[in-house]
Scaffold this motif. Structure first.
Motif, PDB file in Angstrom:
ATOM      1  N   MET A 198      14.395  33.255  20.616  1.00 21.41           N
ATOM      2  CA  MET A 198      15.685  32.666  20.914  1.00 21.41           C
ATOM      3  C   MET A 198      15.791  31.280  20.274  1.00 21.41           C
ATOM      4  O   MET A 198      14.825  30.528  20.238  1.00 21.41           O
ATOM      5  CB  MET A 198      15.872  32.542  22.424  1.00 21.41           C
ATOM      6  CG  MET A 198      15.984  33.881  23.130  1.00 21.41           C
ATOM      7  SD  MET A 198      17.477  34.788  22.671  1.00 21.41           S
ATOM      8  CE  MET A 198      18.715  33.761  23.460  1.00 21.41           C
ATOM      9  N   GLU A 242       8.239  36.113  22.621  1.00 19.34           N
ATOM     10  CA  GLU A 242       8.778  36.066  23.975  1.00 19.34           C
ATOM     11  C   GLU A 242       8.215  37.227  24.800  1.00 19.34           C
ATOM     12  O   GLU A 242       7.681  38.182  24.257  1.00 19.34           O
ATOM     13  CB  GLU A 242      10.302  36.169  23.914  1.00 19.34           C
ATOM     14  CG  GLU A 242      10.930  35.017  23.155  1.00 19.34           C
ATOM     15  CD  GLU A 242      12.414  35.212  22.952  1.00 19.34           C
ATOM     16  OE1 GLU A 242      12.909  36.306  23.300  1.00 19.34           O
ATOM     17  OE2 GLU A 242      13.070  34.297  22.474  1.00 19.34           O
ATOM     18  N   LYS A 256      14.475  27.341  15.661  1.00 20.51           N
ATOM     19  CA  LYS A 256      13.344  28.046  16.242  1.00 20.51           C
ATOM     20  C   LYS A 256      12.078  27.393  15.723  1.00 20.51           C
ATOM     21  O   LYS A 256      12.060  26.854  14.616  1.00 20.51           O
ATOM     22  CB  LYS A 256      13.358  29.520  15.849  1.00 20.51           C
ATOM     23  CG  LYS A 256      14.588  30.292  16.314  1.00 20.51           C
ATOM     24  CD  LYS A 256      14.560  31.718  15.805  1.00 20.51           C
ATOM     25  CE  LYS A 256      15.818  32.463  16.217  1.00 20.51           C
ATOM     26  NZ  LYS A 256      15.844  33.849  15.688  1.00 20.51           N
TER      27      LYS A 256
END
Length: 211
Positions: free
Chosen positions: A18, A184, A177
């Motif tokens: 993300m 994740e 990022k």
């Protein structure tokens, strides 16, 4: 089995992390009104780690009277004034909180000092927020001060850094990022599922051979 192991690993690598907003939050500040100039406004910052900028944005909380931000060209420069990447943030760009963002091909920044700036003109009818308080940047980033290019310079390197106490010109923001980001939890779950599939296939092969 080796093929399935490679496939499972590739599955993990392909799942993106993300993105994080560089400016996490701030309070207060003043609305810098529309003025008769054409220049690039923004802020200087440093990063303590390698990051990949994935989107460039513009603040839409103080926009034109019709309630829709005009287009703004936004870019990132290194400390030597080289433009590393740019994009035009339009009124149709995706909104994330008080920002509109336009995706870019990743702009990889190594540890060091950089500038982000967005073009603001008298014609676009937009204002921006300056002299904010309680500014919070994402972990690993440090605010170094407001940055602006000379009056009338258009989209240009915002080399003039004001005192750190001026609280920035927001204006522009970016998403990033971490380069080589840790996967994740969802990515780990997909990897585990992939290895489960590898094990199931291996067991079926052993049973087929035994038969």
């Amino acid at each position: 089995m080796r093929t399935f192991m490679i496939a499972a690993t590739m599955l993990l690598v392909s799942v993106p992390a993300m993105a994080t907003n560089a400016v996490a939050s701030f309070t207060g500040g003043s609305t810098f009104p529309v003025f008769s100039s054409d220049e690039t406004v923004g802020w200087a910052f440093s990063t303590a780690k390698h990051i990949a900028v994935t989107a460039l944005g513009w603040n839409v909380t103080v926009n034109s009277p019709n309630g829709s931000s005009s287009s703004h060209q936004v870019g990132i420069w290194n400390s030597g004034g080289t433009l590393l990447g740019s994009a035009t943030v339009t009124a149709g760009s995706a909104t994330d909180g008080i920002w509109r963002f336009t995706g870019v091909s990743p702009i990889v920044l190594s540890a060091g000092q950089y500038f982000i700036g967005g073009r603001d003109t008298s014609a676009d009818g937009d204002a921006y927020v300056t002299s904010v308080s309680n500014l919070t940047l994402a972990a690993g980033l440090t605010f170094l001060g407001s940055a602006v290019s000379p009056n009338g310079s258009g989209f240009a390197f915002p080399a003039n850094i004001n005192s750190i106490t001026t609280g920035g010109r927001f204006g522009p923001n970016f998403q990033f990022k971490a380069a080589g980001a840790i996967p994740e939890p969802a990515s780990w779950a997909m990897l585990i599922s992939g290895f489960g599939l590898v094990g199931a296939v291996a067991r079926r092969r052993r049973l087929a051979i035994a038969a």
